[in-house]
Design an enzyme around this catalytic site. Structure first.
Site, PDB file in Angstrom:
ATOM      1  N   HIS A   1     -35.574 -23.147  15.411  1.00  0.00           N
ATOM      2  CA  HIS A   1     -36.598 -22.999  14.267  1.00  0.00           C
ATOM      3  C   HIS A   1     -35.978 -22.655  12.492  1.00  0.00           C
ATOM      4  CE1 HIS A   1     -39.166 -20.499  17.209  1.00  0.00           C
ATOM      5  NE2 HIS A   1     -38.687 -21.856  17.957  1.00  0.00           N
TER       6      HIS A   1
ATOM      7  N   GLU B   1     -36.484 -20.994  10.274  1.00  0.00           N
ATOM      8  CA  GLU B   1     -35.809 -19.641   9.673  1.00  0.00           C
ATOM      9  C   GLU B   1     -34.871 -19.153  10.477  1.00  0.00           C
ATOM     10  OE1 GLU B   1     -38.993 -20.654  11.182  1.00  0.00           O
ATOM     11  OE2 GLU B   1     -40.228 -18.923  11.161  1.00  0.00           O
TER      12      GLU B   1
ATOM     13  N   CYS C   1     -41.153 -15.809  13.966  1.00  0.00           N
ATOM     14  CA  CYS C   1     -41.486 -15.501  15.399  1.00  0.00           C
ATOM     15  C   CYS C   1     -40.300 -14.254  15.508  1.00  0.00           C
ATOM     16  CB  CYS C   1     -41.042 -16.633  16.410  1.00  0.00           C
ATOM     17  SG  CYS C   1     -39.389 -17.041  16.390  1.00  0.00           S
TER      18      CYS C   1
ATOM     19  N   CYS D   1     -36.931 -15.387  15.006  1.00  0.00           N
ATOM     20  CA  CYS D   1     -36.482 -15.625  13.462  1.00  0.00           C
ATOM     21  C   CYS D   1     -36.408 -14.226  12.797  1.00  0.00           C
ATOM     22  CB  CYS D   1     -37.315 -16.608  13.071  1.00  0.00           C
ATOM     23  SG  CYS D   1     -37.296 -18.154  13.706  1.00  0.00           S
TER      24      CYS D   1
END
Length: 159
Positions: free
Chosen positions: A57, A59, A87, A90
């Site tokens: 991801h 992030e 999420c 993250c």
């Protein structure tokens, strides 16, 4: 917690970055790290490809890079602008890196409604605020902002 014009400016850049990588078949997520002076320190797009890394991801990768470069006391004065709400994974990475502030576009709840149970993005509907509130230090969260604009790229990408 309120946003300002700079927040909208940097969030728009993150959304545009996510949109631009979607055209290349990259999952349309982007994150930007900005210091207290308004300087962009790092940018990151989703890193699922080429190895199909489910933890890639934007992030999380950005926070890993930032954590290797900056100490938590510096990160406490930084903001991460993200096209979509971080999420749980993250959010945890941002917390551990020492990040002080998050500004995001589309919410996890709305993203989950858009993506459904897509095998490449089985979205958690767990607000980042919930993750941060479980921590021992404050992380300011602003969002969703510009949610319709941030959701648009996902509506076309995941369908």
């Amino acid at each position: 917690m309120s946003h300002n014009e700079k927040d909208l400016e940097f969030l728009k850049i993150a959304i545009e970055l996510a949109d631009s990588v979607a055209e290349q078949g990259i999952h349309p997520f982007a994150a930007i790290l900005v210091d207290s002076e308004g300087h962009v320190l790092m940018e990151q797009v989703n890193a699922y490809l080429p190895d199909k890394d489910m933890t890639g991801h934007a992030e999380r990768v950005l926070m890993t890079r930032a954590s290797k470069t900056y100490r938590p006391d510096f990160m406490a004065d930084c903001t991460m602008y993200v096209s979509a709400e971080p999420c749980a994974m993250c959010s945890g990475a941002a917390y551990w890196a020492g990040l002080g502030r998050v500004v995001y576009g589309v919410s996890e709840k709305r993203l989950k409604a858009i993506t459904g149970n897509h095998p490449e993005n089985p979205t958690l509907d767990l607000p980042c605020r919930t993750v941060f509130e479980a921590g021992q230090r404050k992380v300011e969260v602003i969002g969703p902002l510009m949610e319709d604009e941030a959701a648009k790229v996902h509506e076309s990408f995941w369908n």
